[in-house]
Design an enzyme around this catalytic site. Structure first.
Site, mmCIF file in Angstrom:
data_model
loop_
_atom_site.group_PDB
_atom_site.id
_atom_site.type_symbol
_atom_site.label_atom_id
_atom_site.label_comp_id
_atom_site.label_asym_id
_atom_site.label_seq_id
_atom_site.Cartn_x
_atom_site.Cartn_y
_atom_site.Cartn_z
ATOM 1 N N ALA A 126 0.831 -1.203 0.000
ATOM 2 C CA ALA A 126 0.000 0.000 0.000
ATOM 3 C C ALA A 126 0.871 1.261 0.000
ATOM 4 O O ALA A 126 0.693 2.150 -0.829
ATOM 5 C CB ALA A 126 -0.914 -0.009 1.219
ATOM 6 N N LYS A 135 4.416 -8.038 -7.038
ATOM 7 C CA LYS A 135 4.002 -6.671 -6.725
ATOM 8 C C LYS A 135 4.963 -5.627 -7.291
ATOM 9 O O LYS A 135 4.538 -4.633 -7.885
ATOM 10 C CB LYS A 135 3.930 -6.481 -5.201
ATOM 11 C CG LYS A 135 2.705 -7.088 -4.587
ATOM 12 C CD LYS A 135 2.605 -6.725 -3.104
ATOM 13 C CE LYS A 135 1.255 -7.193 -2.561
ATOM 14 N NZ LYS A 135 1.082 -6.833 -1.150
ATOM 15 N N CYS A 172 -1.886 -19.851 30.938
ATOM 16 C CA CYS A 172 -2.898 -20.537 31.745
ATOM 17 C C CYS A 172 -4.289 -20.029 31.394
ATOM 18 O O CYS A 172 -5.255 -20.789 31.394
ATOM 19 C CB CYS A 172 -2.616 -20.367 33.234
ATOM 20 S SG CYS A 172 -1.985 -18.757 33.675
#
Lengths: 907, 188
Positions: free
Chosen positions: A329, A379, A483
Site C-alpha cells: 500500500a 508486486k 494458563c
C-alpha cells in the site's frame, strides 16, 4: 428512453473555487433538506487549507473508531457514588464522563439493568459510578463493565460565518502554534488578490508578493479583536511565490485527509474536521536563498515544482539513487508520488524497488497500481511498470528479494554505498529494524512511515542528526497468559488464540508428524526414543491416534471424528475442569477459586438443530477428510446431510477421571501417573505404531493443511471461528462472526487508502529536505496522525545522543575502524589505549570473546578474522575486506560505555 | 539505552559472573547467545529443595524489549509449569516483562519466587493446583517424588549428544580455577 433517477447528494467537495462562489454553494448545502456536507480544500504550493460544514446538526455515531472499552469487575461498594474496582491484570482505559453499562453482576443485581451510567474518577483499576447504591444488594461477584459509545451531535457554521469567526483551529505542528490564524488570513488575502488581479501571483515576483502582503495587512486591520500582532511578511512571500503550484506531496496528503472527510460525511463514522484546518511545510524549501531565475519555467512537466523549489533541487531529485523497500500500500503510493515528482527520472537517477510478495485480491482496495488481472503477479514488477507509465523517464528496477541478511549478496556494499536515500514501505517491525541497521551502517537517510487503520506515523532518520529507528520502540504486543488461554479464557481473543493453536495441532502438525514417521520410521522412532520426554510421548500418542483409533477412511468416519471432537472440547473437558475445580472451590487463602477474571464454564449439550454446532462439525469433518485425502462431495456442504450423519454417531458417556487432572483423554491419565516412565511408554507406543504401519496401504501419507485466512471457501476460518465460538459459549463470552474472527486470528491490521496517501505525502515533503541536503534537525518533522479524531501531531525528530568518554565523543552514526588484521590481544590492547576495557566481543549472535569464559583466553593470539571463521562459522567472501563486531566495554570505574560498532579490516 | 545486541552480551556477562559465584552453571551451545541452558537449584525453603533443573533460555531478536523464553527441560510438579512442555506461566516473564529486567532477575528473583510461592489460582498444571489447594502435604510429597525421579544432578547431566559435545560448556573444574580471578573482578 432515458430518465434521471432522483439523486440524493450527501457530500460535495470543492477544490478550485473563489470564496464568493464557495459561500454561495455552501449556503445552499447548509440549508438543504437534508443538509449536504460541504468540503472545501485548497492547496497552494507548500500551503493547504480545508474547510468542512456538515450542516447545522450532524450526528457522529463513532467519534474515535476504537472498540468500546471494557473491564472485569472485582468489587462494588454500597455508597454514593459507588466505587467500582476492577481486576488488576489489565489497565482500564475509561475517561471521566464516559457512559458505561454493567452486566453479569452477582449480588448487586440492580446494576444489571443495562441503563447507561456516567463514570468519574477514572483510575487504572477503578472508577466511581454516578449512582447511589447504598440501598442496593450487596456485591457478591462477577460483573463486566462496557463503555457505551454515545453519538455526538455537531453544529457546523457556514463558511460565511466561520470566516469571520473561525473558532479554535485544529493545530498540527506544535512548534507553529500561531500559524493557523495567519494562514486563515493568508488564504483570504490570496482570494482577494485573485478577485482584484484576475490571476494568481507569479513565482518569484516581489511585486505580487508585496501586493499580497498589503492585502493581508488590510484584512488584518479590519478584523477587530482577532487582529494579529505580526502578519509575518516573509512567510506570506513564500505563500505568494508558490500560489500557482499544486505539488504532488501536498495533493497526496490533502487528498487523503479530504477522502476520509467524505467517508465521515457519508457514514457518520469518525469525528469530522471541525471546521478549518491549515497546514504548511515551508521547511521543505531549500536552505539556500534562491535567485528568481531559478523559478523560471523550463517548459517541463516539473515546472510547478521548479517554481517552488528552483531548478537546482529539481536536478537533485532527478539524479537521486533511491531504494524503496516494499511495494504494498505504501509502496504504490510512493512510486506514484516519486514518478510525479520526477525523482530518479534523470540520467544519473536510479530507483530500486523490491518486494517478494505477489498481488492478492484483498490488496486491490488500496494498492491502486494493481488491477484484478495482475492477481498472482509480483508486486514490485507490476508497480514499477505502472509507475513507468505515469512518468516514462523513471529509471526504475524492480526486484523480488526480501531485504534481510540472506540477501546481502544482492543488496551488497556497493549497492548501499551508491544510494542517496532509502524509503521504507514495510509492514513489519523486524524488516524495519533490519533496514534501519543497514542505513545506520552505510550512513544513509531513512524515510520511515507506517499506517494502522486511520492512524499513520512518519519518522525521519538522518545521518548524524537524528536518532535511528531502533533507538526508541513501542513495547511489544501483550500476549495472553498461557494458563488463561488453556483453561480460563475471559474474552474472545483468548478463545481465538486457543482455536488457532488447536487448528494447527489437528490439521497441520499431527498430519505432518504422521508423514515424518512414515517417511523414515527408523530415524523418527530413534529420535523419539532418544529425546524420551513428555513432549515426544505426546506427539507419538497423537500420531498413533491418527493412524489407529481415529483413522478415517470414509466421510462418515470424519463426521464421527468431528462429532467426538465436539464432545471432547466443549463438553468432556469442561465437565472435567469443573469436577477438578467445583464452582465453590476455594484457594489456599479461602478466597473463591472462580473469581474474576476467571469465568465459570458450562459444558455444551450437542444438538444437530443448533446451526453453530452443526457448522463446527461440517468444517471439522471437511478439513479432516482433506488431511486423509478423502474426496468431499458437494452434498456434505448441506447442513441437513451433516445433521443426519451426525445423529448416527454414538457418543460415549463422560466419566470424570479420578484424582485431580484437568485433561480427560487416555494419555492424560497416563501422564498424571508420575511413577510410569516416559521412556517405557514411548517404546510401547512405537511398538503399536509399527503394527499399525504394517496394515497401511503402501505409500500412505496424510495431507497437512496450512492456515490460509484469505480463502473464504477453504473452511479454515470456519473451523477456527467454530472452535473459538463454541469455547466462548462454554464460558459465556460473546461470540463473533467469521469476519471479526478472521481479523483477530489473522492479525489483520486494517489498512485504508486515506491514511496511506497522507503518510506518503508527508514523507515526500521530507524527501525535498533530504535530497536538498544541508537542512538542520529543526527543519525535519516526524508526524503522528489519526484521521478518525482527527489529530495531527508533528514534531522535530529526536536528535541522536552524543556519548563522551575522555576526549572522545561519538553518536550511534559513528563507527570505529581497525586496520592491519589484528589478533584478539591486539584488539583488546587497542581499547586499553583508549582507557576502555573490552570484556565481551561478539559477531552476530556469536560470542568471540568474553572475559568470563576461561576457554576464550586461549584465543588471545588468534587473528580476530580467524575466530569469525571458526567460531561463528562464517565464510567471508572474497569481495569482503572487513567485518564488524559488537564490543561491550567499561571504563576505569567499571561503568559500561556504549561504544560504536567496530569495523575490522583483514585484507 | 544500549543497542539490543550489546544488551544481550552484557546480560550474559552479568549472568555468568553471578552463576560462577553460586553453584550453578551455564551451557552455551557453540558460543551462541540466542539460546542456552542454565542449571537451576530449588530454593532451600521450598519442597523443591534438592532438585536441580536444566532451564532452557531463549533470547528473542527483540530482547530485551521482548521477554526471554524460559522453560524447564526436566520435569517439575508445579501448579504454574506445564508438565508436558515445561512452559512457565509467570506474569513477570510473560505479560509484565520490562526491558529494565535482565536474566539475573529471572534466576535470582523470579524463578525462586515461583518455586517458593506457587499460584494455584492461575494454574497451568490443574492437577498440581487442585492438589495444592486441597491437600498441601500430599502436594509437597508429590513435588518431592518428582524431584527424586526427574531432578537429580544426573538427570540433567544426561544432555543430548550435540550439547555434550559443545566445546564451550564450562566444567566444574573451571569454576574452581576461576575463583582467584573472580576476586579481582569489578562487581558489574
Amino acid at each position: 428512453m432515458f430518465t434521471f433517477l432522483p439523486l440524493v447528494m450527501q457530500a460535495v467537495v470543492f477544490t478550485d473555487v473563489t470564496f464568493e462562489k464557495a459561500i454561495e454553494f455552501n449556503d445552499y448545502c447548509h440549508d438543504h433538506k437534508p443538509p449536504i456536507s460541504f468540503i472545501k480544500a485548497e492547496v497552494r504550493g507548500l500551503f493547504g487549507s480545508i474547510f468542512c460544514d456538515f450542516g447545522p446538526e450532524f450526528t457522529v455515531f463513532d467519534v474515535d473508531g476504537e472498540e468500546p472499552r471494557t473491564g472485569i469487575i472485582a468489587s462494588i461498594s454500597n455508597d454514593n457514588p459507588a466505587l467500582v474496582s476492577c481486576v488488576d491484570d489489565e489497565r482500564l482505559e475509561f475517561q471521566d464522563g464516559d457512559l458505561v453499562a454493567l452486566s453479569e453482576v452477582k449480588g448487586m443485581t440492580e446494576l444489571n439493568d443495562g441503563k447507561p451510567r456516567k463514570i468519574k474518577n477514572a483510575r487504572a483499576y477503578s472508577f466511581t459510578l454516578e449512582e447511589d447504591t447504598s440501598d442496593f444488594g450487596i456485591y457478591e461477584k462477577g460483573g463486566i463493565v462496557t463503555q457505551i459509545k454515545e453519538p455526538k451531535v455537531l453544529n457546523f457554521k457556514t463558511l460565511r460565518e466561520a470566516i469571520k469567526d473561525p473558532g479554535d483551529f485544529l493545530l498540527s505542528d506544535f512548534s507553529k502554534f500561531d500559524r493557523p490564524p495567519l494562514l486563515h488570513l493568508a488564504f483570504q488575502a490570496l482570494d482577494k488578490f485573485v478577485s482584484e488581479m484576475g490571476r494568481l501571483p507569479v513565482a518569484g515576483s516581489e511585486v505580487d508578493a508585496q501586493k499580497l502582503v498589503s492585502l493581508a495587512s488590510l484584512i488584518n486591520e479590519n478584523s477587530g479583536d482577532d487582529r494579529l500582532e505580526d502578519i509575518n511578511p516573509k512567510l506570506l512571500r513564500h505563500f505568494a511565490f508558490g500560489a500557482r503550484a499544486v505539488l504532488n506531496p501536498m495533493a497526496a496528503m490533502f487528498g487523503g485527509i479530504v477522502g476520509q472527510e467524505v467517508v465521515k460525511a457519508c457514514s457518520g463514522k469518525f469525528h469530522p474536521l471541525f471546521q478549518f484546518f491549515y497546514f504548511d511545510s515551508v521547511e521543505s524549501l531549500p536552505t539556500a536563498n534562491l535567485d528568481p531565475s531559478e523559478f523560471m519555467p523550463l517548459n517541463s512537466r516539473y515546472d510547478a515544482q521548479i517554481s517552488v523549489f528552483g531548478s537546482k533541487l529539481q536536478k537533485k531529485l532527478e539524479d537521486a539513487n533511491l531504494f524503496v523497500v516494499g511495494s504494498g500500500a505504501l509502496g504504490c503510493e510512493f512510486l506514484k508520488n516519486l514518478a510525479l515528482m520526477g525523482v530518479s527520472c534523470g540520467k544519473q537517477g536510479k530507483l530500486t524497488i523490491t518486494d517478494d510478495d505477489v498481488i492478492e485480491k484483498s490488496n486491490l482496495s488500496r494498492q491502486f497500481l494493481f488491477r484484478d488481472w495482475n492477481i498472482g503477479q509480483a508486486k514490485s514488477t507490476v508497480a514499477a511498470s505502472a509507475a513507468a507509465l505515469i512518468n516514462p523517464h523513471l529509471r526504475i528496477e524492480a526486484l523480488q528479494n526480501r531485504v534481510g541478511s540472506q540477501t546481502e549478496n544482492v543488496f551488497d556494499d556497493t549497492f548501499w554505498e551508491n544510494l542517496t536515500a532509502v524509503v521504507n514501505a514495510l509492514d513489519n517491525v523486524n524488516a524495519r529494524l533490519y533496514v534501519d541497521q543497514r542505513c545506520l551502517y552505510f550512513q544513509k537517510p531513512l524515510l520511515e512511515s507506517g499506517t494502522l487503520g486511520a492512524k499513520c506515523n512518519t519518522q525521519m532518520v538522518i545521518p548524524h542528526l537524528t536518532e535511528n529507528y531502533g533507538a526508541s520502540r513501542d513495547p511489544p504486543e501483550k500476549q495472553a497468559p498461557m494458563c488463561t488461554v488453556h483453561s480460563f479464557p475471559h474474552n474472545i481473543d483468548h478463545c481465538l488464540t486457543w482455536a488457532r493453536s488447536e487448528f494447527e495441532g489437528l490439521v497441520e502438525k499431527t498430519p505432518a508428524e504422521v508423514n515424518a514417521y512414515l517417511s523414515n520410521p527408523v530415524e523418527y522412532t530413534n529420535a523419539m526414543n532418544k529425546a524420551g520426554d513428555a513432549q515426544s510421548r505426546d506427539t507419538l500418542e497423537h500420531v498413533l491416534e491418527c493412524l489407529k483409533k481415529e483413522k478415517c477412511e470414509t466421510l462418515q468416519d470424519c463426521i464421527t471424528w468431528a462429532r467426538l471432537k465436539f464432545e471432547d472440547y466443549f463438553s468432556d473437558r469442561v465437565k472435567q475442569l469443573i469436577y477438578t475445580f467445583p464452582e465453590d472451590a476455594s484457594t489456599s487463602t479461602g478466597a473463591p477459586f472462580w473469581s474474576a477474571p476467571k469465568r465459570f464454564p458450562h459444558p455444551l449439550q450437542f444438538s444437530s438443530t443448533d446451526p453453530s454446532h452443526l457448522h463446527f462439525v461440517m468444517a471439522a469433518s471437511i478439513l479432516r477428510a482433506e488431511t486423509f485425502g478423502i474426496p468431499v462431495p458437494d452434498r456434505v456442504r448441506n447442513p441437513k446431510v451433516i445433521a443426519e450423519a451426525v445423529d448416527k454417531v454414538i457418543v460415549p458417556d463422560f466419566q470424570p477421571k479420578e484424582g485431580v487432572k484437568i485433561e480427560t483423554d487416555e494419555k492424560a491419565t497416563n501422564l498424571s501417573n508420575a511413577s510410569v516412565d516416559d521412556a517405557v511408554i514411548i517404546s510401547e507406543l512405537i511398538r503399536k505404531l509399527e503394527l499399525c504401519r504394517e496394515n497401511l496401504p503402501a505409500g500412505f501419507r496424510m495431507k497437512p493443511i496450512q492456515f490460509e485466512k484469505d480463502d473464504d471457501t477453504n473452511y479454515h476460518m470456519d473451523l477456527i471461528a467454530g472452535l473459538a465460538n463454541m469455547r466462548a459459549r462454554n464460558y459465556s463470552i460473546p461470540e463473533v462472526d467469521k469476519l471479526k474472527a478472521k481479523f483477530i486470528a489473522g492479525r489483520i491490521i486494517p489498512a485504508i487508502a486515506t491514511s496511506t496517501a497522507m503518510a506518503t505525502g508527508l514523507v515526500c515533503l521530507e524527501l525535498y529536505k533530504v535530497l536538498d541536503g544541508g537542512h538542520k534537525v529543526e527543519d525535519y518533522r516526524n508526524t503522528f496522525a489519526n484521521l478518525a479524531l482527527p489529530l495531527f501531531s508533528m514534531a522535530e525528530p529526536v536528535p541522536c545522543k552524543v556519548i563522551k568518554h575522555q576526549d572522545l565523543s561519538w553518536t550511534v552514526w559513528d563507527r570505529w575502524t581497525l586496520k592491519n588484521n589484528p589478533t584478539l590481544r591486539e584488539l583488546l590492547q587497542w581499547f586499553t589505549g583508549k582507557g576502555l576495557s573490552a570484556y565481551s566481543i561478539s559477531f552476530g549472535s556469536c560470542l568471540l570473546y568474553n572475559s568470563m569464559f576461561p576457554r576464550h583466553r586461549e584465543r588471545m593470539d588468534r587473528k580476530v578474522v580467524d575466530l569469525v571463521r571458526e567460531v561463528a562459522k562464517v565464510a567471508l567472501p572474497a569481495y569482503r575486506r572487513h567485518f564488524d563486531v559488537v564490543v561491550a566495554c567499561d571504563d576505569d570505574e567499571g561503568n559500561d560505555v556504549d561504544i560504536p560498532t567496530v569495523s575490522i579490516y583483514f585484507r | 539505552m544500549s543497542s539490543p545486541s550489546k544488551r544481550r552480551e552484557m546480560d550474559l556477562m552479568k549472568l555468568s559472573i553471578l552463576l560462577m559465584m553460586s553453584d550453578y552453571k551455564v551451557e552455551l551451545i557453540n558460543d551462541g547467545m540466542q539460546e542456552f541452558y542454565v542449571h537451576f537449584n530449588g530454593p532451600i525453603e521450598s519442597p523443591y529443595h534438592g532438585g536441580v533443573w536444566r532451564i532452557r533460555v531463549e533470547l528473542p531478536d527483540a530482547y530485551p524489549y521482548k521477554s526471554p523464553s524460559i522453560g524447564f527441560v526436566n520435569k517439575i510438579y508445579h501448579p504454574n509449569v506445564d508438565e508436558m512442555s515445561g512452559s512457565v506461566c509467570l506474569d513477570v516473564i510473560n505479560q509484565t516483562w520490562s526491558p529494565m529486567f535482565d536474566l539475573v532477575n529471572v534466576f535470582e528473583v523470579f524463578l525462586p519466587q515461583l518455586l517458593l510461592y506457587p499460584n494455584p489460582s492461575d494454574p497451568l498444571n490443574g492437577e498440581a493446583a487442585a492438589l495444592m489447594m486441597s491437600d498441601k502435604p500430599a502436594y509437597e510429597q508429590r513435588v518431592k517424588e518428582y524431584c527424586e525421579k526427574y531432578a537429580k544432578p544426573e538427570d540433567i547431566g544426561a544432555a543430548p549428544e550435540e550439547e555434550k559435545s559443545s566445546d564451550e560448556e564450562m566444567s566444574e573444574d573451571e569454576y574452581e580455577s576461576l575463583d582467584d580471578e573472580m576476586a579481582g573482578q569489578a562487581d558489574p
